[in-house]
Design a protein around this motif. Structure first.
Motif, PDB file in Angstrom:
ATOM      1  N   LYS A  74      45.451 119.761 -28.770  1.00 19.28           N
ATOM      2  CA  LYS A  74      44.929 119.926 -30.144  1.00 19.28           C
ATOM      3  C   LYS A  74      45.813 120.792 -31.040  1.00 19.28           C
ATOM      4  O   LYS A  74      45.488 121.014 -32.192  1.00 19.28           O
ATOM      5  N   ASP A  97      37.052 117.973 -23.690  1.00 24.90           N
ATOM      6  CA  ASP A  97      37.848 118.928 -24.471  1.00 24.90           C
ATOM      7  C   ASP A  97      39.095 119.358 -23.728  1.00 24.90           C
ATOM      8  O   ASP A  97      40.071 119.767 -24.329  1.00 24.90           O
ATOM      9  N   HIS A 155      40.991 131.976 -25.034  1.00 24.66           N
ATOM     10  CA  HIS A 155      39.861 132.861 -24.697  1.00 24.66           C
ATOM     11  C   HIS A 155      38.645 132.186 -24.076  1.00 24.66           C
ATOM     12  O   HIS A 155      37.713 132.885 -23.658  1.00 24.66           O
ATOM     13  N   HIS A 156      38.592 130.823 -24.001  1.00 24.38           N
ATOM     14  CA  HIS A 156      37.390 130.189 -23.439  1.00 24.38           C
ATOM     15  C   HIS A 156      37.491 129.951 -21.936  1.00 24.38           C
ATOM     16  O   HIS A 156      36.465 129.729 -21.299  1.00 24.38           O
ATOM     17  N   GLY A 201      37.026 124.444 -23.911  1.00 24.13           N
ATOM     18  CA  GLY A 201      37.563 124.560 -25.270  1.00 24.13           C
ATOM     19  C   GLY A 201      39.076 124.528 -25.345  1.00 24.13           C
ATOM     20  O   GLY A 201      39.693 125.299 -26.054  1.00 24.13           O
ATOM     21  N   PHE A 202      39.702 123.606 -24.700  1.00 25.20           N
ATOM     22  CA  PHE A 202      41.155 123.385 -24.519  1.00 25.20           C
ATOM     23  C   PHE A 202      41.835 124.573 -23.869  1.00 25.20           C
ATOM     24  O   PHE A 202      43.050 124.728 -23.978  1.00 25.20           O
ATOM     25  N   ASP A 220      39.003 135.263 -33.630  1.00 27.33           N
ATOM     26  CA  ASP A 220      38.881 133.809 -33.711  1.00 27.33           C
ATOM     27  C   ASP A 220      37.524 133.406 -34.300  1.00 27.33           C
ATOM     28  O   ASP A 220      36.542 134.147 -34.184  1.00 27.33           O
ATOM     29  N   HIS A 273      35.627 131.288 -33.105  1.00 30.89           N
ATOM     30  CA  HIS A 273      34.725 131.034 -31.971  1.00 30.89           C
ATOM     31  C   HIS A 273      34.543 132.288 -31.112  1.00 30.89           C
ATOM     32  O   HIS A 273      35.442 133.114 -31.014  1.00 30.89           O
ATOM     33  N   PHE A 322      30.066 125.572 -31.150  1.00 30.70           N
ATOM     34  CA  PHE A 322      30.705 125.938 -29.889  1.00 30.70           C
ATOM     35  C   PHE A 322      31.105 127.409 -29.852  1.00 30.70           C
ATOM     36  O   PHE A 322      31.558 127.943 -30.881  1.00 30.70           O
ATOM     37  N   ASP A 366      41.413 130.011 -36.965  1.00 27.27           N
ATOM     38  CA  ASP A 366      40.565 128.889 -37.403  1.00 27.27           C
ATOM     39  C   ASP A 366      39.434 129.333 -38.327  1.00 27.27           C
ATOM     40  O   ASP A 366      38.626 128.522 -38.759  1.00 27.27           O
ATOM     41  N   PRO A 390      40.377 122.860 -40.671  1.00 24.53           N
ATOM     42  CA  PRO A 390      39.440 121.726 -40.555  1.00 24.53           C
ATOM     43  C   PRO A 390      38.052 122.153 -40.089  1.00 24.53           C
ATOM     44  O   PRO A 390      37.077 121.448 -40.254  1.00 24.53           O
ATOM     45  N   MET A 391      37.955 123.363 -39.485  1.00 28.51           N
ATOM     46  CA  MET A 391      36.645 123.873 -39.067  1.00 28.51           C
ATOM     47  C   MET A 391      35.766 124.148 -40.281  1.00 28.51           C
ATOM     48  O   MET A 391      34.547 124.211 -40.195  1.00 28.51           O
ATOM     49  N   GLY A 404      42.907 129.935 -31.730  1.00 23.41           N
ATOM     50  CA  GLY A 404      42.621 128.740 -32.511  1.00 23.41           C
ATOM     51  C   GLY A 404      43.368 128.771 -33.829  1.00 23.41           C
ATOM     52  O   GLY A 404      43.990 129.769 -34.187  1.00 23.41           O
ATOM     53  N   TYR A 413      43.775 125.325 -36.794  1.00 24.80           N
ATOM     54  CA  TYR A 413      44.044 123.882 -36.777  1.00 24.80           C
ATOM     55  C   TYR A 413      44.618 123.363 -38.083  1.00 24.80           C
ATOM     56  O   TYR A 413      44.893 122.181 -38.206  1.00 24.80           O
TER      57      TYR A 413
HETATM   58  O1  LIG Z   1      39.306 126.935 -31.389  1.00 25.59           O
HETATM   59  C1  LIG Z   1      38.720 126.985 -30.323  1.00 25.59           C
HETATM   60  C2  LIG Z   1      38.295 125.744 -29.558  1.00 25.59           C
HETATM   61  C3  LIG Z   1      37.559 124.828 -30.465  1.00 25.59           C
HETATM   62  C4  LIG Z   1      36.857 123.726 -29.717  1.00 25.59           C
HETATM   63  C5  LIG Z   1      36.129 124.002 -28.593  1.00 25.59           C
HETATM   64  C6  LIG Z   1      35.405 122.978 -27.961  1.00 25.59           C
HETATM   65  C7  LIG Z   1      35.404 121.718 -28.483  1.00 25.59           C
HETATM   66  C8  LIG Z   1      36.160 121.413 -29.601  1.00 25.59           C
HETATM   67  C9  LIG Z   1      36.916 122.427 -30.188  1.00 25.59           C
HETATM   68  N1  LIG Z   1      37.778 122.173 -31.205  1.00 25.59           N
HETATM   69  C10 LIG Z   1      37.610 121.252 -32.161  1.00 25.59           C
HETATM   70  O2  LIG Z   1      36.563 120.698 -32.345  1.00 25.59           O
HETATM   71  C11 LIG Z   1      38.764 120.968 -33.013  1.00 25.59           C
HETATM   72  C12 LIG Z   1      40.039 121.321 -32.649  1.00 25.59           C
HETATM   73  C13 LIG Z   1      41.104 120.938 -33.478  1.00 25.59           C
HETATM   74  C14 LIG Z   1      40.887 120.266 -34.660  1.00 25.59           C
HETATM   75  C15 LIG Z   1      39.582 119.953 -34.995  1.00 25.59           C
HETATM   76  C16 LIG Z   1      39.324 119.257 -36.252  1.00 25.59           C
HETATM   77  F1  LIG Z   1      38.742 118.091 -35.991  1.00 25.59           F
HETATM   78  F2  LIG Z   1      38.501 120.016 -36.957  1.00 25.59           F
HETATM   79  F3  LIG Z   1      40.471 119.062 -36.906  1.00 25.59           F
HETATM   80  C17 LIG Z   1      38.520 120.276 -34.201  1.00 25.59           C
HETATM   81  N2  LIG Z   1      38.390 128.150 -29.763  1.00 25.59           N
HETATM   82  O3  LIG Z   1      38.778 129.311 -30.350  1.00 25.59           O
END
Ligand SMILES: O=C(CCc1ccccc1NC(=O)c1cccc(C(F)(F)F)c1)NO
Ligand SMILES: [Zn+2]
Length: 394
Positions: free
Chosen positions: A46, A116, A157-158, A166-167, A193, A195, A223, A282, A288-289, A319, A321
């Motif tokens: 991502k 994710d 951090h997740h 969360g990636f 962050d 989140h 999330f 973010d 985008p959030m 984060g 984006y």
């Molecule tokens: O930024 C994060 C993780 C965010 C995350 C966790 C779990 C599931 C989805 C996400 N991230 C997004 O939804 C996401 C990430 C990148 C871009 C976008 C967008 F669609 F808003 F562009 C959305 N943690 O600090």
């Protein structure tokens, strides 16, 4: 010449006379960087190509001349299992070796390796590189090589002991804090962050050796869904987890105010020996959030406040984006720790076109409705003050 510890390969780029006058007591800053680290970070699902944009803007402003550049080494498996379970690490390693990603694997589900956090070929090696970079930063800080250590490719951090989330695959922050604990009695972790920093809070929720403070959006269905004001840790760690749940639309001024007041309470009650700050971007306007109205100025003011404590500081990313805005933010933070003034015009460089239409470093604040009333913020501060009244390590 810096001590060559076994922990990290110091390719020391001597400060080519950074443009500052000699008398200013500037901080010594280590910047963890290598082409490999950037290449790995740019492959994360991502945030592809974000790391390269961040590094090239920092370089375009000539800030690398004011820092000691250290190339990291990947974390070894025996280091990663200081936090993560060997079952999880083994599963990530196994899936990482599979070339065809069509093959569904139910074991992957148990370890969060789906949706994710898809396991992709080489993900294990990538996660070791990212974790190693933050551990290298921590090692530099501990060996008194610097006052501030920076790793913009860190901040995942997740990640939990037993699963990706969360990636985030390996929790580089937890591994860095475990390293710092070898020298410092009390570590204060703060998470900017959008989140909740749930993986770091979970790791240390039952100990008073690490205080975690997270400022994040908290709203139904958002999330990760944790980080309530009343979540303060458990057992010996009770009151050593601080959560500041915020609503959409918070402004720079309001964020900086709640940040400095909460962090002052944490400093006075906890008296940490070292600070770790996750600078996820973010929450910036234009992300985008689309949650907070923050600009890099808010993060910059928070960082300047933390620097006034004059204790060692480890900075990591997270984060973010809108890649141009994330690069703007972390470049501003890098200029704060190196004490450099930056001109507003984005310098000509390989990613210049990404910064249109203004091509300026500063962002205009967003104008989303601010759901954080002053009464709501005052209520949070009262509760945090009450919770921290049980903490006294000074
Ligand atoms: O930024 C994060 C993780 C965010 C995350 C966790 C779990 C599931 C989805 C996400 N991230 C997004 O939804 C996401 C990430 C990148 C871009 C976008 C967008 F669609 F808003 F562009 C959305 N943690 O600090
Ligand atoms: Zn985030």
């Amino acid at each position: 010449m810096a001590r060559r510890g076994k922990d990290s390969v110091l390719t020391e780029i001597t400060n080519k006379n950074c443009p500052v006058d000699k008398k200013s007591d500037l901080r010594r800053v280590v910047y963890v960087y290598s082409d490999d680290l950037i290449a790995v970070c740019d492959q994360l699902p991502k945030v592809q190509c974000r790391a390269r944009m961040v590094h090239s803007l920092i370089s375009a402003y000539d800030l690398s001349r004011c820092m000691r550049c250290v190339s990291p080494r990947p974390a070894r498996e025996d280091e990663v299992t200081l936090f993560h379970s060997s079952d999880y690490v083994d599963c990530l390693k196994r899936l990482s070796a599979i070339e065809d990603d069509e093959k569904y694997d139910e074991e992957a589900e148990e370890f969060g390796l789906s949706y994710d956090c898809p396991a992709y070929p080489g993900v294990f090696e990538h996660a070791c590189v990212l974790a190693g970079a933050t551990m290298t930063a921590a090692t530099c800080l501990m060996s008194d090589l610097c006052d501030v250590a920076v790793n913009w490719c860190g901040g995942w951090h997740h990640a939990k002991r037993h699963e990706a989330s969360g990636f985030c695959y390996f929790n580089d922050i937890v591994l860095g804090i475990l390293k710092l604990r070898q020298k410092y009695e009390r570590v204060l972790y703060v998470d900017l962050d959008l989140h909740h920093g749930d993986g770091v809070e979970d790791a240390f929720c039952a100990t008073n050796k690490v205080m975690t403070v997270s400022f994040h959006k908290y709203s139904p269905g958002f999330f990760p869904g944790t980080g309530r004001l009343t979540d303060t840790g458990m057992g010996t760690g009770r009151y050593y987890s601080v959560n500041v749940p915020l609503k959409d639309g918070i402004t720079d001024a309001q964020f900086v105010s709640v940040f400095t007041r909460v962090m002052e309470l944490a400093r006075v009650s906890y008296a940490p020996g070292v600070l770790v700050c996750q600078c996820g971007a973010d929450g910036l306007t234009g992300d985008p959030m689309e949650a907070f109205n923050l600009t890099p100025s808010a993060h910059s003011q928070c960082l300047q406040y933390l620097l006034s404590w004059n204790i060692p500081l480890l900075l990591v990313g997270g984060g973010g984006y809108n890649f141009a805005n994330t690069a703007r933010c972390w470049t501003v933070l890098t200029s704060v720790v190196t004490g450099q003034q930056l001109r507003s015009e984005i310098p000509e460089h390989e990613a210049f076109t990404e910064y249109g239409p203004d091509f300026e470093l500063e962002l205009q604040a967003g104008n989303k409705i601010n759901r954080n009333t002053n009464e709501y913020i005052e209520g949070i501060l009262q509760q945090v003050k009450e919770n921290l009244s049980h903490v006294s390590c000074g």
